[in-house]
Enzyme design. Sequence first.
Site, PDB file in Angstrom:
ATOM      1  N   ARG A  76      49.500  -2.780  -1.209  1.00 36.38           N
ATOM      2  CA  ARG A  76      48.660  -2.817  -2.343  1.00 36.38           C
ATOM      3  C   ARG A  76      48.327  -4.448  -2.463  1.00 36.38           C
ATOM      4  NH1 ARG A  76      52.563  -0.550  -6.607  1.00 36.38           N
ATOM      5  NH2 ARG A  76      51.163  -1.465  -8.123  1.00 36.38           N
ATOM      6  N   ASN A 109      48.895  -4.414 -15.998  1.00 33.51           N
ATOM      7  CA  ASN A 109      48.603  -4.534 -14.665  1.00 33.51           C
ATOM      8  C   ASN A 109      49.356  -5.441 -13.906  1.00 33.51           C
ATOM      9  OD1 ASN A 109      46.381  -2.735 -15.162  1.00 33.51           O
ATOM     10  ND2 ASN A 109      44.781  -4.114 -15.093  1.00 33.51           N
ATOM     11  N   VAL A 110      49.680  -5.308 -12.550  1.00 34.26           N
ATOM     12  CA  VAL A 110      50.472  -6.094 -11.950  1.00 34.26           C
ATOM     13  C   VAL A 110      49.591  -7.001 -10.894  1.00 34.26           C
ATOM     14  CG1 VAL A 110      52.472  -4.913 -12.048  1.00 34.26           C
ATOM     15  CG2 VAL A 110      50.979  -4.463 -10.172  1.00 34.26           C
ATOM     16  N   ASP A 111      48.338  -6.901 -10.910  1.00 33.87           N
ATOM     17  CA  ASP A 111      47.258  -7.845 -10.315  1.00 33.87           C
ATOM     18  C   ASP A 111      47.127  -9.137 -10.689  1.00 33.87           C
ATOM     19  OD1 ASP A 111      44.851  -5.431 -11.144  1.00 33.87           O
ATOM     20  OD2 ASP A 111      44.954  -7.602 -11.823  1.00 33.87           O
ATOM     21  N   HIS A 126      54.358  -5.807 -16.778  1.00 38.21           N
ATOM     22  CA  HIS A 126      55.029  -5.133 -15.973  1.00 38.21           C
ATOM     23  C   HIS A 126      55.360  -5.984 -14.761  1.00 38.21           C
ATOM     24  CE1 HIS A 126      53.420  -1.070 -17.799  1.00 38.21           C
ATOM     25  NE2 HIS A 126      54.523  -1.576 -18.233  1.00 38.21           N
ATOM     26  N   THR A 203      43.364   2.136 -19.464  1.00 38.74           N
ATOM     27  CA  THR A 203      44.645   2.881 -19.522  1.00 38.74           C
ATOM     28  C   THR A 203      44.740   4.096 -19.909  1.00 38.74           C
ATOM     29  OG1 THR A 203      46.922   2.619 -20.071  1.00 38.74           O
ATOM     30  CG2 THR A 203      45.560   1.830 -21.926  1.00 38.74           C
ATOM     31  N   SER A 204      45.648   5.169 -19.251  1.00 34.68           N
ATOM     32  CA  SER A 204      45.582   6.639 -19.507  1.00 34.68           C
ATOM     33  C   SER A 204      46.628   6.544 -20.969  1.00 34.68           C
ATOM     34  CB  SER A 204      46.158   7.409 -18.491  1.00 34.68           C
ATOM     35  OG  SER A 204      47.422   6.923 -18.065  1.00 34.68           O
ATOM     36  N   ASN A 228      37.072   3.716 -22.124  1.00 28.23           N
ATOM     37  CA  ASN A 228      37.633   4.453 -21.002  1.00 28.23           C
ATOM     38  C   ASN A 228      36.466   5.490 -20.503  1.00 28.23           C
ATOM     39  OD1 ASN A 228      39.126   6.144 -19.312  1.00 28.23           O
ATOM     40  ND2 ASN A 228      40.793   5.184 -20.076  1.00 28.23           N
ATOM     41  N   ALA A 246      34.861  -0.489 -17.758  1.00 25.89           N
ATOM     42  CA  ALA A 246      35.060  -1.948 -18.010  1.00 25.89           C
ATOM     43  C   ALA A 246      34.031  -2.894 -17.945  1.00 25.89           C
ATOM     44  CB  ALA A 246      36.636  -2.472 -17.508  1.00 25.89           C
TER      45      ALA A 246
HETATM   46  C1  BV8 Z   1      61.714   1.299 -19.757  1.00 19.96           C
HETATM   47  C2  BV8 Z   1      54.709  -1.700 -11.988  1.00 19.96           C
HETATM   48  C3  BV8 Z   1      63.781   1.290 -20.702  1.00 19.96           C
HETATM   49  C4  BV8 Z   1      55.225  -1.001 -10.898  1.00 19.96           C
HETATM   50  C5  BV8 Z   1      54.751   0.045 -13.718  1.00 19.96           C
HETATM   51  C6  BV8 Z   1      59.525   6.204 -23.991  1.00 19.96           C
HETATM   52  C7  BV8 Z   1      59.805   5.137 -24.229  1.00 19.96           C
HETATM   53  C8  BV8 Z   1      60.498   4.266 -23.288  1.00 19.96           C
HETATM   54  C9  BV8 Z   1      60.285   4.600 -21.908  1.00 19.96           C
HETATM   55  C10 BV8 Z   1      59.831   5.797 -21.529  1.00 19.96           C
HETATM   56  C11 BV8 Z   1      59.373   6.713 -22.536  1.00 19.96           C
HETATM   57  N1  BV8 Z   1      58.846   7.948 -22.116  1.00 19.96           N
HETATM   58  C12 BV8 Z   1      58.959   7.781 -20.720  1.00 19.96           C
HETATM   59  C13 BV8 Z   1      59.577   6.681 -20.365  1.00 19.96           C
HETATM   60  C14 BV8 Z   1      60.009   6.203 -18.982  1.00 19.96           C
HETATM   61  C15 BV8 Z   1      58.948   5.348 -18.287  1.00 19.96           C
HETATM   62  C16 BV8 Z   1      57.655   6.024 -18.484  1.00 19.96           C
HETATM   63  O1  BV8 Z   1      56.806   5.570 -19.277  1.00 19.96           O
HETATM   64  N2  BV8 Z   1      57.302   7.086 -17.804  1.00 19.96           N
HETATM   65  C17 BV8 Z   1      55.866   7.704 -17.796  1.00 19.96           C
HETATM   66  C18 BV8 Z   1      55.551   8.021 -16.474  1.00 19.96           C
HETATM   67  C19 BV8 Z   1      56.073   9.001 -18.743  1.00 19.96           C
HETATM   68  N3  BV8 Z   1      58.758   3.994 -18.663  1.00 19.96           N
HETATM   69  C20 BV8 Z   1      59.721   3.124 -18.294  1.00 19.96           C
HETATM   70  O2  BV8 Z   1      60.513   3.367 -17.102  1.00 19.96           O
HETATM   71  C21 BV8 Z   1      59.540   1.619 -18.479  1.00 19.96           C
HETATM   72  N4  BV8 Z   1      60.873   1.064 -18.843  1.00 19.96           N
HETATM   73  O3  BV8 Z   1      61.227   2.292 -20.507  1.00 19.96           O
HETATM   74  O4  BV8 Z   1      62.733   0.975 -19.786  1.00 19.96           O
HETATM   75  C22 BV8 Z   1      64.263   2.371 -20.021  1.00 19.96           C
HETATM   76  C23 BV8 Z   1      65.442   1.824 -19.147  1.00 19.96           C
HETATM   77  C24 BV8 Z   1      66.198   2.664 -18.632  1.00 19.96           C
HETATM   78  C25 BV8 Z   1      65.874   4.327 -18.586  1.00 19.96           C
HETATM   79  C26 BV8 Z   1      64.946   4.788 -19.271  1.00 19.96           C
HETATM   80  C27 BV8 Z   1      64.014   3.825 -20.139  1.00 19.96           C
HETATM   81  C28 BV8 Z   1      58.870   0.837 -17.281  1.00 19.96           C
HETATM   82  C29 BV8 Z   1      57.524   1.294 -17.066  1.00 19.96           C
HETATM   83  C30 BV8 Z   1      56.731   0.350 -16.123  1.00 19.96           C
HETATM   84  C31 BV8 Z   1      56.503   0.955 -14.813  1.00 19.96           C
HETATM   85  N5  BV8 Z   1      55.898  -0.007 -14.003  1.00 19.96           N
HETATM   86  N6  BV8 Z   1      53.827  -0.882 -12.845  1.00 19.96           N
HETATM   87  C32 BV8 Z   1      54.054  -0.887  -9.878  1.00 19.96           C
HETATM   88  O5  BV8 Z   1      53.236  -1.101 -10.298  1.00 19.96           O
HETATM   89  O6  BV8 Z   1      54.466  -0.301  -8.797  1.00 19.96           O
HETATM   90  S1  BV8 Z   1      53.605   1.116 -14.583  1.00 19.96           S
HETATM   91  C33 BV8 Z   1      52.161   1.318 -13.910  1.00 19.96           C
HETATM   92  O7  BV8 Z   1      51.352   2.204 -14.606  1.00 19.96           O
HETATM   93  C34 BV8 Z   1      51.185   0.294 -13.877  1.00 19.96           C
HETATM   94  O8  BV8 Z   1      51.475  -1.220 -14.629  1.00 19.96           O
HETATM   95  C35 BV8 Z   1      49.935   0.853 -14.690  1.00 19.96           C
HETATM   96  O9  BV8 Z   1      49.163  -0.322 -15.388  1.00 19.96           O
HETATM   97  C36 BV8 Z   1      50.740   1.288 -15.642  1.00 19.96           C
HETATM   98  C37 BV8 Z   1      49.947   2.224 -16.778  1.00 19.96           C
HETATM   99  O10 BV8 Z   1      49.156   3.121 -16.145  1.00 19.96           O
HETATM  100  P1  BV8 Z   1      47.886   2.942 -16.548  1.00 19.96           P
HETATM  101  O11 BV8 Z   1      47.310   1.391 -16.362  1.00 19.96           O
HETATM  102  O12 BV8 Z   1      47.365   3.415 -17.666  1.00 19.96           O
HETATM  103  O13 BV8 Z   1      46.979   3.438 -15.335  1.00 19.96           O
HETATM  104  P2  BV8 Z   1      46.350   5.083 -15.065  1.00 19.96           P
HETATM  105  O14 BV8 Z   1      46.060   5.255 -13.668  1.00 19.96           O
HETATM  106  O15 BV8 Z   1      47.563   5.915 -15.851  1.00 19.96           O
HETATM  107  O16 BV8 Z   1      45.113   5.273 -15.903  1.00 19.96           O
HETATM  108  C38 BV8 Z   1      44.069   4.506 -15.473  1.00 19.96           C
HETATM  109  C39 BV8 Z   1      43.067   4.595 -16.449  1.00 19.96           C
HETATM  110  O17 BV8 Z   1      42.061   4.031 -16.351  1.00 19.96           O
HETATM  111  C40 BV8 Z   1      42.402   6.121 -16.691  1.00 19.96           C
HETATM  112  O18 BV8 Z   1      42.454   6.379 -18.136  1.00 19.96           O
HETATM  113  C41 BV8 Z   1      41.031   6.038 -16.304  1.00 19.96           C
HETATM  114  O19 BV8 Z   1      40.376   7.112 -16.892  1.00 19.96           O
HETATM  115  C42 BV8 Z   1      40.811   4.962 -16.612  1.00 19.96           C
HETATM  116  N7  BV8 Z   1      39.652   4.403 -15.878  1.00 19.96           N
HETATM  117  C43 BV8 Z   1      39.354   4.603 -14.574  1.00 19.96           C
HETATM  118  N8  BV8 Z   1      38.364   3.914 -14.145  1.00 19.96           N
HETATM  119  C44 BV8 Z   1      37.866   2.801 -15.072  1.00 19.96           C
HETATM  120  C45 BV8 Z   1      38.783   3.260 -16.091  1.00 19.96           C
HETATM  121  N9  BV8 Z   1      38.652   2.597 -17.232  1.00 19.96           N
HETATM  122  C46 BV8 Z   1      37.728   1.547 -17.600  1.00 19.96           C
HETATM  123  N10 BV8 Z   1      36.919   1.418 -16.545  1.00 19.96           N
HETATM  124  C47 BV8 Z   1      36.716   2.045 -15.254  1.00 19.96           C
HETATM  125  N11 BV8 Z   1      36.245   1.757 -14.413  1.00 19.96           N
END
Ligand code: BV8
Length: 257
Positions: A76, A109-111, A126, A203-204, A228, A246
């Site tokens: 990545r 984003n992490v980029d 993140h 973002t989703s 989006n 975007a």
């Molecule tokens: C935490 C780094 C406390 C790593 C990433 C409620 C409250 C709190 C926590 C939770 C909760 N519910 C669930 C949780 C737990 C969890 C979570 O959210 N899980 C999800 C999957 C359900 N959250 C956590 O664990 C967070 N920590 O809460 O701490 C805690 C402590 C202990 C125990 C429990 C809780 C930490 C979350 C951080 C994770 N790290 N990244 C790495 O990169 O390897 S997250 C990762 O997803 C990226 O950072 C990314 O940016 C992020 C979010 O995803 P999106 O950016 O939305 O990307 P995605 O692919 O989903 O969507 C892309 C979108 O772009 C789409 O909509 C698409 O249509 C659109 N698109 C496509 N092309 C284009 C476009 N838009 C515009 N133009 C285009 N051309």
Amino acid sequence: MNELPGRHPLRDLRVRLKRARRIVVFSGAGMSAESGIATFRDAQDGLWAHVDPMQWASEAGFRSDPPRVWAWYEQRRAAVRQSEPNAGHRALAAFSARHPGLLGIVTQNVDDLHQRAGSTEVIRLHGDLLADRWLEACPHAEATDAAQAPACEVDGGTPPRCRHCGNLRRPAVVWFGENLPYDALSAAEAAVSDADELLVVGTSGTVWPAAGLVVRARQAGAHVVVVNPEPTELDDEAHLVLTGTAARLLPRLFDPL
Ligand code: BV8
């Protein structure tokens, strides 16, 4: 979502942006999609299509197979280094240069593409894909004299490890199950609470607590716009949803006419 887009939603939004006192862009992986960086959840070619995010982007996943997860992050990192900011990143940076202090970015984003485009006010929720840190806090970090065990020193390996104690390097990103950096999240909460306009780009809305920032902004009175090409889990929080990418829509909103 409260507004039915008028006949000229982009023109109307441009007028709002001109009048705004404070604009925040909340960006996700889609912001970098047109730079060639795979998003997390787009089924077709998303990074997660081939891996289980909970497995690999987590401490447990890394500990279960450090070489495999480190190699995934190296892949990545290489993709980010070979990519360039797109027209969306550039439009935001150019607007900020023309209007200092008016626009801030909160990114999941992490980029480093916002930064490479020239944006200077970027809150990273993140972490930083291109940086790494010790997996264990180094027990000798404060070693002051030779008598004590030496502080950790990077040696080779995949992942690199400490030549003295074997501590591993890990990516300096926030893994699932890890808290977000307190300072970053606090700054992001303050930023969205103070915004007149919040643009939610690429973002989703599936990852929390980041997604909760949009709810907070709406409750604080911001006018919320989702940009989006697809529906998102945040559309119901938006006053306006602009369907598009975007790199296509942000220049039409932020570039001078
Ligand atoms: C935490 C780094 C406390 C790593 C990433 C409620 C409250 C709190 C926590 C939770 C909760 N519910 C669930 C949780 C737990 C969890 C979570 O959210 N899980 C999800 C999957 C359900 N959250 C956590 O664990 C967070 N920590 O809460 O701490 C805690 C402590 C202990 C125990 C429990 C809780 C930490 C979350 C951080 C994770 N790290 N990244 C790495 O990169 O390897 S997250 C990762 O997803 C990226 O950072 C990314 O940016 C992020 C979010 O995803 P999106 O950016 O939305 O990307 P995605 O692919 O989903 O969507 C892309 C979108 O772009 C789409 O909509 C698409 O249509 C659109 N698109 C496509 N092309 C284009 C476009 N838009 C515009 N133009 C285009 N051309």
